[in-house]
Design a protein around this motif. Structure first.
Motif, PDB file in Angstrom:
ATOM      1  N   CYS A  98       5.040   1.150   2.412  1.00 29.92           N
ATOM      2  CA  CYS A  98       5.441   2.252   1.374  1.00 29.92           C
ATOM      3  C   CYS A  98       4.850   3.688   1.658  1.00 29.92           C
ATOM      4  CB  CYS A  98       4.987   1.942   0.126  1.00 29.92           C
ATOM      5  SG  CYS A  98       5.708   0.167  -0.422  1.00 29.92           S
ATOM      6  N   ALA A  99       4.210   3.868   2.764  1.00 28.37           N
ATOM      7  CA  ALA A  99       3.672   5.261   2.994  1.00 28.37           C
ATOM      8  C   ALA A  99       3.419   5.147   4.706  1.00 28.37           C
ATOM      9  CB  ALA A  99       2.177   5.368   2.331  1.00 28.37           C
ATOM     10  N   CYS A 100       3.874   6.605   5.267  1.00 31.06           N
ATOM     11  CA  CYS A 100       3.868   6.923   6.373  1.00 31.06           C
ATOM     12  C   CYS A 100       2.033   7.232   6.866  1.00 31.06           C
ATOM     13  CB  CYS A 100       4.531   7.903   6.885  1.00 31.06           C
ATOM     14  SG  CYS A 100       4.474   8.405   8.564  1.00 31.06           S
ATOM     15  N   ARG A 101       1.436   6.488   7.698  1.00 33.62           N
ATOM     16  CA  ARG A 101       0.170   6.797   8.082  1.00 33.62           C
ATOM     17  C   ARG A 101       0.071   6.685   9.658  1.00 33.62           C
ATOM     18  NH1 ARG A 101      -0.069   8.121   3.677  1.00 33.62           N
ATOM     19  NH2 ARG A 101      -1.411   7.253   1.868  1.00 33.62           N
ATOM     20  N   ARG A 112      14.716   0.648  -2.366  1.00 32.29           N
ATOM     21  CA  ARG A 112      14.845   1.776  -3.362  1.00 32.29           C
ATOM     22  C   ARG A 112      13.723   2.437  -3.701  1.00 32.29           C
ATOM     23  NH1 ARG A 112      19.803   1.480  -6.787  1.00 32.29           N
ATOM     24  NH2 ARG A 112      18.400   2.361  -8.339  1.00 32.29           N
ATOM     25  N   SER A 113      12.547   1.892  -3.611  1.00 31.66           N
ATOM     26  CA  SER A 113      11.311   2.660  -3.898  1.00 31.66           C
ATOM     27  C   SER A 113      10.815   3.335  -2.748  1.00 31.66           C
ATOM     28  CB  SER A 113      10.177   1.554  -4.498  1.00 31.66           C
ATOM     29  OG  SER A 113       9.859   0.695  -3.283  1.00 31.66           O
ATOM     30  N   GLY A 114      11.327   3.175  -1.505  1.00 32.41           N
ATOM     31  CA  GLY A 114      10.542   3.968  -0.101  1.00 32.41           C
ATOM     32  C   GLY A 114       9.961   3.320   0.530  1.00 32.41           C
ATOM     33  N   THR A 150      13.246  11.199   4.926  1.00 28.93           N
ATOM     34  CA  THR A 150      14.726  11.244   4.164  1.00 28.93           C
ATOM     35  C   THR A 150      14.830  10.552   3.065  1.00 28.93           C
ATOM     36  OG1 THR A 150      15.100  10.902   6.691  1.00 28.93           O
ATOM     37  CG2 THR A 150      16.636  10.239   5.095  1.00 28.93           C
ATOM     38  N   ARG A 151      14.066   9.548   2.796  1.00 34.21           N
ATOM     39  CA  ARG A 151      14.158   8.987   1.416  1.00 34.21           C
ATOM     40  C   ARG A 151      13.499   9.882   0.273  1.00 34.21           C
ATOM     41  NH1 ARG A 151      16.850   6.072   0.222  1.00 34.21           N
ATOM     42  NH2 ARG A 151      16.411   4.091   0.884  1.00 34.21           N
ATOM     43  N   HIS A 152      12.390  10.544   0.501  1.00 36.07           N
ATOM     44  CA  HIS A 152      11.906  11.306  -0.663  1.00 36.07           C
ATOM     45  C   HIS A 152      12.632  12.607  -0.896  1.00 36.07           C
ATOM     46  CE1 HIS A 152       8.511   8.855   0.066  1.00 36.07           C
ATOM     47  NE2 HIS A 152       8.083   9.608   0.976  1.00 36.07           N
ATOM     48  N   LEU A 153      13.572  13.131   0.147  1.00 38.77           N
ATOM     49  CA  LEU A 153      14.538  14.134  -0.077  1.00 38.77           C
ATOM     50  C   LEU A 153      15.956  14.127  -0.453  1.00 38.77           C
ATOM     51  CD1 LEU A 153      12.815  16.397   2.909  1.00 38.77           C
ATOM     52  CD2 LEU A 153      12.347  16.549   0.366  1.00 38.77           C
ATOM     53  N   ALA A 195       0.981  -1.230   0.003  1.00 39.27           N
ATOM     54  CA  ALA A 195      -0.080  -0.128  -0.057  1.00 39.27           C
ATOM     55  C   ALA A 195       0.917   1.188  -0.070  1.00 39.27           C
ATOM     56  CB  ALA A 195      -0.780  -0.086   1.138  1.00 39.27           C
ATOM     57  N   GLY A 196       0.438   2.116  -0.742  1.00 36.67           N
ATOM     58  CA  GLY A 196       1.092   3.300  -0.775  1.00 36.67           C
ATOM     59  C   GLY A 196       2.484   3.292  -1.700  1.00 36.67           C
ATOM     60  N   VAL A 197       2.819   2.447  -2.695  1.00 38.04           N
ATOM     61  CA  VAL A 197       3.759   2.624  -3.326  1.00 38.04           C
ATOM     62  C   VAL A 197       3.935   3.693  -4.492  1.00 38.04           C
ATOM     63  CG1 VAL A 197       4.806   1.374  -5.581  1.00 38.04           C
ATOM     64  CG2 VAL A 197       4.802   0.122  -3.601  1.00 38.04           C
ATOM     65  N   ASP A 198       2.624   3.894  -5.233  1.00 38.21           N
ATOM     66  CA  ASP A 198       2.551   5.016  -5.962  1.00 38.21           C
ATOM     67  C   ASP A 198       2.812   6.495  -5.254  1.00 38.21           C
ATOM     68  OD1 ASP A 198       2.026   3.369  -8.051  1.00 38.21           O
ATOM     69  OD2 ASP A 198      -0.129   3.883  -7.861  1.00 38.21           O
ATOM     70  N   GLU A 199       2.284   6.415  -4.071  1.00 36.20           N
ATOM     71  CA  GLU A 199       2.692   7.654  -3.126  1.00 36.20           C
ATOM     72  C   GLU A 199       4.237   8.005  -3.023  1.00 36.20           C
ATOM     73  OE1 GLU A 199       2.168   8.817   1.314  1.00 36.20           O
ATOM     74  OE2 GLU A 199       0.086   8.321   0.316  1.00 36.20           O
ATOM     75  N   ALA A 200       4.724   6.774  -2.472  1.00 34.53           N
ATOM     76  CA  ALA A 200       6.226   6.815  -2.273  1.00 34.53           C
ATOM     77  C   ALA A 200       6.965   7.160  -3.234  1.00 34.53           C
ATOM     78  CB  ALA A 200       6.622   5.547  -1.699  1.00 34.53           C
ATOM     79  N   VAL A 201       6.785   6.436  -4.540  1.00 35.40           N
ATOM     80  CA  VAL A 201       7.554   6.578  -5.549  1.00 35.40           C
ATOM     81  C   VAL A 201       7.203   8.247  -6.014  1.00 35.40           C
ATOM     82  CG1 VAL A 201       7.955   6.009  -8.152  1.00 35.40           C
ATOM     83  CG2 VAL A 201       7.899   4.439  -6.255  1.00 35.40           C
ATOM     84  N   GLY A 202       5.838   8.651  -6.002  1.00 31.90           N
ATOM     85  CA  GLY A 202       5.878  10.086  -6.485  1.00 31.90           C
ATOM     86  C   GLY A 202       6.553  11.041  -5.710  1.00 31.90           C
TER      87      GLY A 202
END
Length: 171
Positions: free
Chosen positions: A37-40, A76-78, A50-53, A1-8
């Motif tokens: 994959c997403a912080c909820r 690698r995908s976050g 940290t990964r996103h930035l 869950a949240g892979v699209d959000e993490a990668v985006g």
């Protein structure tokens, strides 16, 4: 869950911050397995941000708040992947550049005390006096006061905050 959000988020923000570390462990942090994959959580999302930035060259680990101190490693995908082991029965040979400890009591956990780290950052979750902060500095632990840290909310919590702000009417 949240892979699209993490990668985006990673694609939108990648390499926007230069950091002076390549390996970091977030100790005693909240994490929900059903959202790898997403912080909820309603708490900090620092491992994800940290990964996103930065980018995938930063090796991000998380030790959860459970009894075993379950270990997760970000891919690698976050996404944080459960490694099936915890700090209760696993020790690190390699040194972390940074260990970020959430809560002052967690710093006293035996599992935390033996982590090999070049630098330890402590968010105590309550105010410390200048003398207490100086004492921690002498021990090699940097204290991050609550008002000194920007804590970006996760996208779900941000929506809740924006909705509340939009519905608020001054009296």
């Amino acid at each position: 869950a949240g892979v699209d959000e993490a990668v985006g988020l990673s694609m939108d923000n990648m390499n926007s911050v230069k950091v002076h570390f390549t390996r970091v462990l977030f100790y005693h942090f909240y994490h929900q397995d059903r959202f790898p994959c997403a912080c909820r959580t309603r708490s900090w999302c620092l491992p994800h941000w940290t990964r996103h930035l930065t980018n995938h060259t930063v090796d991000i680990w998380l030790a959860a708040r459970d009894e075993q101190k379950t270990l997760y490693r970000m891919d690698r995908s976050g996404c944080l992947r459960n490694l099936g082991r915890g700090l209760r029965n696993h020790y690190f040979a390699d040194t972390f550049d940074v260990v970020f400890v959430f809560e002052i009591n967690a710093l006293m956990h035996p599992q935390c005390r033996v982590l090999p780290a070049r630098r330890v950052l402590l968010y105590p979750t309550f105010d410390l006096s200048e003398g207490q902060i100086a004492n921690f500095e002498e021990l090699g632990v940097s204290v991050l006061p609550d008002d000194a840290i920007l804590k970006p909310p996760n996208p779900a919590m941000r929506a809740v905050l924006e909705e509340a702000a939009a519905s608020w009417k001054p009296r």
